[in-house]
Design an enzyme around this catalytic site. Sequence first.
Site, PDB file in Angstrom:
ATOM      1  N   LYS A  22     -35.723 -26.598  35.253  1.00  0.00           N
ATOM      2  CA  LYS A  22     -35.790 -27.808  36.089  1.00  0.00           C
ATOM      3  C   LYS A  22     -34.639 -28.761  35.785  1.00  0.00           C
ATOM      4  O   LYS A  22     -33.970 -29.261  36.688  1.00  0.00           O
ATOM      5  CB  LYS A  22     -37.132 -28.513  35.860  1.00  0.00           C
ATOM      6  N   ASN A  23     -34.403 -29.015  34.509  1.00  0.00           N
ATOM      7  CA  ASN A  23     -33.389 -30.015  34.165  1.00  0.00           C
ATOM      8  C   ASN A  23     -31.969 -29.545  34.489  1.00  0.00           C
ATOM      9  O   ASN A  23     -31.104 -30.363  34.798  1.00  0.00           O
ATOM     10  CB  ASN A  23     -33.507 -30.427  32.692  1.00  0.00           C
ATOM     11  N   CYS A 117     -40.454 -40.309  33.961  1.00  0.00           N
ATOM     12  CA  CYS A 117     -41.622 -40.435  33.088  1.00  0.00           C
ATOM     13  C   CYS A 117     -41.479 -41.651  32.179  1.00  0.00           C
ATOM     14  O   CYS A 117     -40.400 -41.939  31.671  1.00  0.00           O
ATOM     15  CB  CYS A 117     -41.767 -39.179  32.233  1.00  0.00           C
ATOM     16  N   ARG A 122     -35.561 -45.821  27.841  1.00  0.00           N
ATOM     17  CA  ARG A 122     -34.594 -45.037  28.600  1.00  0.00           C
ATOM     18  C   ARG A 122     -33.441 -45.868  29.182  1.00  0.00           C
ATOM     19  O   ARG A 122     -33.246 -45.934  30.405  1.00  0.00           O
ATOM     20  CB  ARG A 122     -35.308 -44.219  29.676  1.00  0.00           C
ATOM     21  N   PRO A 123     -32.651 -46.507  28.306  1.00  0.00           N
ATOM     22  CA  PRO A 123     -31.497 -47.276  28.806  1.00  0.00           C
ATOM     23  C   PRO A 123     -30.417 -46.342  29.378  1.00  0.00           C
ATOM     24  O   PRO A 123     -30.449 -45.139  29.129  1.00  0.00           O
ATOM     25  CB  PRO A 123     -30.968 -47.966  27.544  1.00  0.00           C
ATOM     26  N   ASP A 305     -39.321 -32.517  24.468  1.00  0.00           N
ATOM     27  CA  ASP A 305     -40.169 -32.102  25.586  1.00  0.00           C
ATOM     28  C   ASP A 305     -41.238 -31.086  25.162  1.00  0.00           C
ATOM     29  O   ASP A 305     -42.069 -30.688  25.977  1.00  0.00           O
ATOM     30  CB  ASP A 305     -39.319 -31.522  26.728  1.00  0.00           C
ATOM     31  N   ILE A 327     -36.687 -39.136  19.503  1.00  0.00           N
ATOM     32  CA  ILE A 327     -35.863 -39.347  20.714  1.00  0.00           C
ATOM     33  C   ILE A 327     -36.421 -40.480  21.583  1.00  0.00           C
ATOM     34  O   ILE A 327     -35.702 -41.392  21.963  1.00  0.00           O
ATOM     35  CB  ILE A 327     -35.780 -38.064  21.582  1.00  0.00           C
ATOM     36  N   ARG A 397     -44.440 -32.008  38.587  1.00  0.00           N
ATOM     37  CA  ARG A 397     -43.022 -32.394  38.635  1.00  0.00           C
ATOM     38  C   ARG A 397     -42.144 -31.322  37.999  1.00  0.00           C
ATOM     39  O   ARG A 397     -40.983 -31.177  38.364  1.00  0.00           O
ATOM     40  CB  ARG A 397     -42.802 -33.698  37.856  1.00  0.00           C
TER      41      ARG A 397
HETATM   42  C1  UD1 Z   1     -33.191 -35.543  29.380  1.00  0.00           C
HETATM   43  C2  UD1 Z   1     -34.259 -34.657  29.998  1.00  0.00           C
HETATM   44  C3  UD1 Z   1     -35.615 -34.945  29.352  1.00  0.00           C
HETATM   45  C4  UD1 Z   1     -35.508 -34.787  27.843  1.00  0.00           C
HETATM   46  C5  UD1 Z   1     -34.346 -35.607  27.288  1.00  0.00           C
HETATM   47  C6  UD1 Z   1     -34.088 -35.354  25.807  1.00  0.00           C
HETATM   48  C7  UD1 Z   1     -33.456 -34.349  32.247  1.00  0.00           C
HETATM   49  C8  UD1 Z   1     -33.619 -34.672  33.689  1.00  0.00           C
HETATM   50  N1  UD1 Z   1     -34.319 -34.953  31.432  1.00  0.00           N
HETATM   51  O1  UD1 Z   1     -33.551 -36.889  29.646  1.00  0.00           O
HETATM   52  O2  UD1 Z   1     -36.551 -33.999  29.875  1.00  0.00           O
HETATM   53  O3  UD1 Z   1     -36.696 -35.260  27.244  1.00  0.00           O
HETATM   54  O4  UD1 Z   1     -33.132 -35.291  27.985  1.00  0.00           O
HETATM   55  O5  UD1 Z   1     -33.847 -34.001  25.587  1.00  0.00           O
HETATM   56  O6  UD1 Z   1     -32.629 -33.536  31.863  1.00  0.00           O
HETATM   57  N2  UD1 Z   1     -30.155 -43.214  25.489  1.00  0.00           N
HETATM   58  C9  UD1 Z   1     -29.523 -44.418  25.309  1.00  0.00           C
HETATM   59  N3  UD1 Z   1     -28.589 -44.804  26.228  1.00  0.00           N
HETATM   60  C10 UD1 Z   1     -28.258 -44.048  27.298  1.00  0.00           C
HETATM   61  C11 UD1 Z   1     -28.918 -42.816  27.481  1.00  0.00           C
HETATM   62  C12 UD1 Z   1     -29.869 -42.419  26.558  1.00  0.00           C
HETATM   63  O7  UD1 Z   1     -29.771 -45.138  24.343  1.00  0.00           O
HETATM   64  O8  UD1 Z   1     -27.402 -44.449  28.089  1.00  0.00           O
HETATM   65  C13 UD1 Z   1     -31.165 -42.763  24.513  1.00  0.00           C
HETATM   66  C14 UD1 Z   1     -32.559 -42.593  25.104  1.00  0.00           C
HETATM   67  O9  UD1 Z   1     -33.278 -43.799  25.100  1.00  0.00           O
HETATM   68  C15 UD1 Z   1     -33.162 -41.561  24.177  1.00  0.00           C
HETATM   69  C16 UD1 Z   1     -31.953 -40.686  23.803  1.00  0.00           C
HETATM   70  O10 UD1 Z   1     -30.805 -41.459  24.094  1.00  0.00           O
HETATM   71  O11 UD1 Z   1     -33.625 -42.197  23.008  1.00  0.00           O
HETATM   72  C17 UD1 Z   1     -31.869 -39.375  24.532  1.00  0.00           C
HETATM   73  O12 UD1 Z   1     -31.960 -39.597  25.924  1.00  0.00           O
HETATM   74  P1  UD1 Z   1     -31.278 -38.625  26.984  1.00  0.00           P
HETATM   75  O13 UD1 Z   1     -30.813 -37.388  26.276  1.00  0.00           O
HETATM   76  O14 UD1 Z   1     -30.282 -39.398  27.759  1.00  0.00           O
HETATM   77  O15 UD1 Z   1     -32.480 -38.241  27.910  1.00  0.00           O
HETATM   78  P2  UD1 Z   1     -32.478 -38.042  29.476  1.00  0.00           P
HETATM   79  O16 UD1 Z   1     -31.146 -37.529  29.915  1.00  0.00           O
HETATM   80  O17 UD1 Z   1     -33.042 -39.246  30.125  1.00  0.00           O
END
Ligand code: UD1
Length: 430
Positions: A22-23, A117, A122-123, A305, A327, A397
């Site tokens: 999916k991702n 979710c 999630r910044p 996940d 995470i 989803r």
């Molecule tokens: C993706 C996956 C999700 C998975 C996650 C971690 C998709 C669509 N979703 O989510 O299923 O749980 O990776 O493997 O692929 N962070 C920041 N600033 C940013 C971006 C992220 O501080 O600009 C932090 C987040 O709060 C979190 C960490 O980085 O603590 C990892 O997040 P991230 O890898 O970006 O997750 P997603 O891409 O949202």
Amino acid sequence: MEKYVIKGGSPLVGEVEIGGAKNAALAILAAACLTDDVVVIDNVPDASDTNAMMDAMRSIGVFVEKTGRHSVKINASQITGKVIDTEEIKKIRASYYLIGALLGKYNQADVVLPGGCFIGLRPIDQHIKGFTALGADVRIEHGIIHAKAEKLRASHIYLDVVSVGATINIMLAACMAEGKTIIENAAREPHVVDLANFLNSMGANIRGAGTDVIRVNGVQRLHGTEYTIIPDQIEAGTFMFAAAATRGDVTVKNVIPKHLESISAKLKEMGCEVEESDDAVRVVSTKRLNPTHVKTLPYPGFPTDMQPQVTVLLGNAGGISIVTESIFENRFKYVDELTRMGANIKVEGTVAIVDGVERYTGAEIVAPDLRAGAALVVAGLMADGITVVDNIKYIERGYEDFELKLQDLGAKIDKVDTDKEVQKFRLKYA
Ligand code: UD1
């Protein structure tokens, strides 16, 4: 509202086929917008997130045709607007990949802020940092991200946190930027590698995906391609855990065992047999699981996940386990539901202390998010009596035909819509 009703206690036995990731699909669908040529993508899972992404793309004029349940034909030559503020787009978090794709293609994107979710804050500061480094001016106004550049220029970007989303978005924006972009501290997840392979098949020049330094050499244009998405690591892991949870014997087919190593390792620590072959993994469990400690980490660490699933299993193990979520800060919401089934779990911040109980007992529970929802279904399969899991739209989803695949393995699970159907199921298994 649709629910799952489950009668626990049947060991899962047999074979299950895993679908496309999916991702990876969410990133690759957005990436298909980078060319005006036709792109054909196979092994796209038929889950509500991928379907929502396709609807979001249609809402801005992208031609998206499903040519089979898992095959999609895309032509993004007629994109009508770069301002994307539709109901479709708000439904999924990964819609923000359209910012990287549109910025990369048109030097401009205006996209409403994502949903997804609720597992933490999630910044998106690292995405913005990347776009800005590539020369874009980025503003957030009235819930919309506006990114605009005269011309995108390569840059050397050091991510402060390992972010899957930021790594993907920067790759999308950088593949037609002038010069060589270097992303340091990049995410190494299998879907990052899959996206890089897809973009390279469109003529991009990306090296190093799968390591923590990704180099993107900007090219003039990208062309059409035909591509097959990798199998879903988390769907595979969920079925492996469901097998272990029910003292079953399941061969999880169409997987890349390398992507499942951290999951297989935990199962072995917990006392299961895990046999790997070229594209399958067999999990056999015959006794009560051992307790163990788990900490979620970026790939190749144990995936966040899979955290709810492992906690559910450890909740019945013979001793105390510690699960640390590193995470997302708000990923233990499902523990309240599990407590209703008899679990003895204490959460302190991002750490769960899990004191294994002999068994769960069926209860009426609610899925709080996608992966926790799937984990609660697994708890239902382990429990004495009948469990009703509400809010299964979250589970849908990310899992295609979840209950049907479980039924094929011998699980007593039905998807129902009314209280009358719940009663009928209860009577059938009373
Ligand atoms: C993706 C996956 C999700 C998975 C996650 C971690 C998709 C669509 N979703 O989510 O299923 O749980 O990776 O493997 O692929 N962070 C920041 N600033 C940013 C971006 C992220 O501080 O600009 C932090 C987040 O709060 C979190 C960490 O980085 O603590 C990892 O997040 P991230 O890898 O970006 O997750 P997603 O891409 O949202």
